[in-house]
Write an enzyme that holds these catalytic residues in place. Structure first.
Site, PDB file in Angstrom:
ATOM      1  N   TYR A  97      -1.299  -0.359  10.102  1.00 54.04           N
ATOM      2  CA  TYR A  97      -1.419  -0.734   8.681  1.00 54.04           C
ATOM      3  C   TYR A  97      -0.137  -0.369   7.913  1.00 54.04           C
ATOM      4  O   TYR A  97       0.374  -1.173   7.127  1.00 54.04           O
ATOM      5  CB  TYR A  97      -2.631  -0.009   8.106  1.00 54.04           C
ATOM      6  CG  TYR A  97      -2.988  -0.371   6.681  1.00 54.04           C
ATOM      7  CD1 TYR A  97      -3.609  -1.576   6.386  1.00 54.04           C
ATOM      8  CD2 TYR A  97      -2.728   0.514   5.636  1.00 54.04           C
ATOM      9  CE1 TYR A  97      -3.956  -1.890   5.078  1.00 54.04           C
ATOM     10  CE2 TYR A  97      -3.074   0.212   4.330  1.00 54.04           C
ATOM     11  CZ  TYR A  97      -3.690  -0.995   4.064  1.00 54.04           C
ATOM     12  OH  TYR A  97      -4.034  -1.306   2.760  1.00 54.04           O
ATOM     13  N   SER A 136       0.856  -1.194   0.000  1.00 58.87           N
ATOM     14  CA  SER A 136       0.000   0.000   0.000  1.00 58.87           C
ATOM     15  C   SER A 136       0.888   1.239   0.000  1.00 58.87           C
ATOM     16  O   SER A 136       2.040   1.195   0.468  1.00 58.87           O
ATOM     17  CB  SER A 136      -0.863   0.014   1.269  1.00 58.87           C
ATOM     18  OG  SER A 136      -1.449   1.292   1.456  1.00 58.87           O
TER      19      SER A 136
HETATM   20  N1  NAP Z   1      -8.770  -0.566  -1.269  1.00 60.77           N
HETATM   21  C1  NAP Z   1      -7.712   0.212  -1.180  1.00 60.77           C
HETATM   22  O1  NAP Z   1      -7.779   1.434  -1.308  1.00 60.77           O
HETATM   23  C2  NAP Z   1      -6.351  -0.407  -0.921  1.00 60.77           C
HETATM   24  C3  NAP Z   1      -5.238   0.444  -1.011  1.00 60.77           C
HETATM   25  C4  NAP Z   1      -3.982  -0.106  -0.781  1.00 60.77           C
HETATM   26  C5  NAP Z   1      -3.837  -1.446  -0.495  1.00 60.77           C
HETATM   27  N2  NAP Z   1      -4.940  -2.232  -0.408  1.00 60.77           N
HETATM   28  C6  NAP Z   1      -4.729  -3.642  -0.081  1.00 60.77           C
HETATM   29  O2  NAP Z   1      -5.303  -4.468  -1.073  1.00 60.77           O
HETATM   30  C7  NAP Z   1      -5.746  -5.692  -0.476  1.00 60.77           C
HETATM   31  C8  NAP Z   1      -7.201  -5.934  -0.841  1.00 60.77           C
HETATM   32  O3  NAP Z   1      -7.959  -4.852  -0.339  1.00 60.77           O
HETATM   33  P1  NAP Z   1      -9.489  -4.609  -0.727  1.00 60.77           P
HETATM   34  O4  NAP Z   1      -9.681  -3.156  -0.784  1.00 60.77           O
HETATM   35  O5  NAP Z   1      -9.880  -5.446  -1.885  1.00 60.77           O
HETATM   36  O6  NAP Z   1     -10.175  -5.165   0.625  1.00 60.77           O
HETATM   37  P2  NAP Z   1     -11.640  -5.752   0.882  1.00 60.77           P
HETATM   38  O7  NAP Z   1     -12.582  -5.361  -0.195  1.00 60.77           O
HETATM   39  O8  NAP Z   1     -11.946  -5.407   2.300  1.00 60.77           O
HETATM   40  O9  NAP Z   1     -11.400  -7.353   0.776  1.00 60.77           O
HETATM   41  C9  NAP Z   1     -10.583  -7.978   1.698  1.00 60.77           C
HETATM   42  C10 NAP Z   1     -10.378  -9.429   1.305  1.00 60.77           C
HETATM   43  O10 NAP Z   1      -9.462 -10.013   2.255  1.00 60.77           O
HETATM   44  C11 NAP Z   1     -10.071 -11.168   2.821  1.00 60.77           C
HETATM   45  N3  NAP Z   1      -9.619 -11.355   4.195  1.00 60.77           N
HETATM   46  C12 NAP Z   1      -9.743 -10.505   5.256  1.00 60.77           C
HETATM   47  N4  NAP Z   1      -9.221 -11.048   6.364  1.00 60.77           N
HETATM   48  C13 NAP Z   1      -8.751 -12.281   6.005  1.00 60.77           C
HETATM   49  C14 NAP Z   1      -8.114 -13.331   6.690  1.00 60.77           C
HETATM   50  N5  NAP Z   1      -7.867 -13.233   8.001  1.00 60.77           N
HETATM   51  N6  NAP Z   1      -7.774 -14.460   6.003  1.00 60.77           N
HETATM   52  C15 NAP Z   1      -8.050 -14.573   4.677  1.00 60.77           C
HETATM   53  N7  NAP Z   1      -8.656 -13.605   3.962  1.00 60.77           N
HETATM   54  C16 NAP Z   1      -9.003 -12.481   4.626  1.00 60.77           C
HETATM   55  C17 NAP Z   1     -11.569 -10.914   2.736  1.00 60.77           C
HETATM   56  O11 NAP Z   1     -12.257 -12.166   2.828  1.00 60.77           O
HETATM   57  P3  NAP Z   1     -13.802 -12.244   3.367  1.00 60.77           P
HETATM   58  O12 NAP Z   1     -14.645 -11.787   2.204  1.00 60.77           O
HETATM   59  O13 NAP Z   1     -14.011 -13.675   3.703  1.00 60.77           O
HETATM   60  O14 NAP Z   1     -13.901 -11.316   4.542  1.00 60.77           O
HETATM   61  C18 NAP Z   1     -11.647 -10.254   1.367  1.00 60.77           C
HETATM   62  O15 NAP Z   1     -11.595 -11.239   0.346  1.00 60.77           O
HETATM   63  C19 NAP Z   1      -5.480  -5.558   1.018  1.00 60.77           C
HETATM   64  O16 NAP Z   1      -4.254  -6.167   1.355  1.00 60.77           O
HETATM   65  C20 NAP Z   1      -5.387  -4.058   1.212  1.00 60.77           C
HETATM   66  O17 NAP Z   1      -4.602  -3.731   2.349  1.00 60.77           O
HETATM   67  C21 NAP Z   1      -6.197  -1.756  -0.619  1.00 60.77           C
END
Ligand code: NAP
Length: 243
Positions: free
Chosen positions: A155, A142
Site C-alpha cells: 500500500y 495516503s
Molecule cells: N480510509 C482511510 O483511512 C484512508 C486513509 C488514506 C488514504 N485512503 C485512500 O482513500 C481512498 C478511498 O478510501 P475509503 O476509505 O473511502 O475506501 P472504501 O470505503 O473501502 O471505498 C473504496 C472505494 O473504492 C472502490 N473500488 C475498490 N476497488 C476498485 C476497483 N478495482 N475499481 C474501481 N473502484 C474500486 C470501491 O467500490 P465498490 O463499492 O464497488 O467496492 C469503493 O467505492 C483510497 O484510495 C484509500 O487508499 C483512505
C-alpha cells in the site's frame, strides 16, 4: 457545455463524500465510478439527486485498462456536449501483511488498483482535458505513501508511486491549465478502516480521533476552486497532526 467530474471509487467512503461535495458546491455532473457494489453506488447517486444534483454510474474496474477505455472512452465519445473538468483518482484497496508473509498476488493487486488504476483512468481522460485546455486532477494518496507504514509495504509503495506520478504529470500538463495534486489522508472513518482498533490508534493522533470523509472532501473542493489555480504538484496532508 455540461461540466462533469469523474470520481473513481465513489460508491462509498471518501469518494462518496467527494461526490456529494463537488455536486453541491460546483453543480458538476458527477460520473460515479465503482467496481462491484451497485447498491451503494445507486444510493450515492440518489443522495446527489435528492440534493438537486445530477450524475450517472460508470462501472469499471480501474486496474483493467481495456475495460476503462471501453466504458469511459465510449462515454466521452457519446457525450460531445460534456467535458470532464475534474478527475479524482480515489479508488483504492488494502491487503496488509508484513513483507515476510506477503504473497506476490497481494503486492500486485494493491499496486494494480491503487497505482496502475490511476494511470489507466488518467490516460483516458488526459487527452480530453488537454483538448479543453483545462483540468483539475486530484489523486488520493495516503500518509503511508509519505512516511511508510509497517505491514503496508504494498500500500505504501502504491501511494508513494502515486505521489511521484502526481508531481511528474503536474509538470507535463501545467502549460495546458491542468493542475495535478495529491491528498494524503491519515486515519479516516470508512469501510477501509472499520476493522482497525480505533481506541488504540486514535491515541497516536494528536487530535485524538479519526478524520471524517467530509474533512477530506473539503480539501478536494478547495483544490477544484479557482483559489487553487496556481497550486500544482503538491501533496496536502490531512491527518489530525499525525505526521
Ligand atoms: N480510509 C482511510 O483511512 C484512508 C486513509 C488514506 C488514504 N485512503 C485512500 O482513500 C481512498 C478511498 O478510501 P475509503 O476509505 O473511502 O475506501 P472504501 O470505503 O473501502 O471505498 C473504496 C472505494 O473504492 C472502490 N473500488 C475498490 N476497488 C476498485 C476497483 N478495482 N475499481 C474501481 N473502484 C474500486 C470501491 O467500490 P465498490 O463499492 O464497488 O467496492 C469503493 O467505492 C483510497 O484510495 C484509500 O487508499 C483512505
Amino acid at each position: 457545455m455540461r461540466k462533469c467530474c469523474l470520481i473513481t471509487g465513489a460508491s462509498r467512503g471518501i469518494g462518496k463524500s467527494i461526490a456529494l461535495e463537488l455536486s453541491k458546491t460546483y453543480g458538476l455532473h458527477i460520473l460515479l465510478n465503482y467496481a462491484r457494489n451497485t447498491e451503494a453506488a445507486q444510493q450515492t447517486l440518489k443522495e446527489i439527486q435528492d440534493a438537486g444534483g445530477t450524475g450517472e454510474l460508470l462501472q469499471y474496474r480501474v486496474e483493467d485498462f481495456e475495460q476503462t477505455e471501453s466504458v469511459l472512452g465510449t462515454w466521452i465519445k457519446e457525450n460531445k456536449d460534456s467535458k470532464i473538468e475534474v478527475l479524482v483518482n480515489n479508488a483504492g484497496i488494502t491487503k496488509d501483511n508484513l513483507l515476510v508473509f506477503m504473497e506476490a498476488s497481494d503486492f500486485n493487486d494493491v499496486l494494480d488498483i491503487n497505482l496502475k488504476g490511476a494511470y489507466n483512468t488518467t490516460k483516458v481522460v488526459i487527452n480530453h482535458m488537454v483538448r479543453n485546455r483545462y483540468g483539475r486532477i486530484i489523486n488520493m494518496a495516503s500518509l503511508a505513501g509519505v512516511k511508510g507504514v509497517p505491514g503496508q509495504t504494498n500500500y505504501s509503495a502504491s501511494k508513494g508511486g502515486l505521489i511521484a506520478m502526481t508531481r511528474s504529470l503536474a509538470q507535463e500538463v501545467a502549460k495546458r491549465k491542468i493542475t495535478v495534486n495529491a491528498i494524503a489522508p491519515g486515519f479516516i472513518e470508512s469501510d477501509m478502516t472499520s476493522e482497525l482498533d480505533v481506541d488504540t490508534l486514535k491515541k497516536l493522533v494528536p487530535m485524538n480521533r479519526f478524520g471524517k470523509p467530509e474533512e477530506v472532501a473539503g480539501a478536494v473542493s478547495f483544490l477544484v476552486s479557482d483559489s487553487a489555480s496556481y497550486i500544482t504538484g503538491e501533496v496536502i496532508n490531512i491527518n489530525g497532526g499525525l505526521s
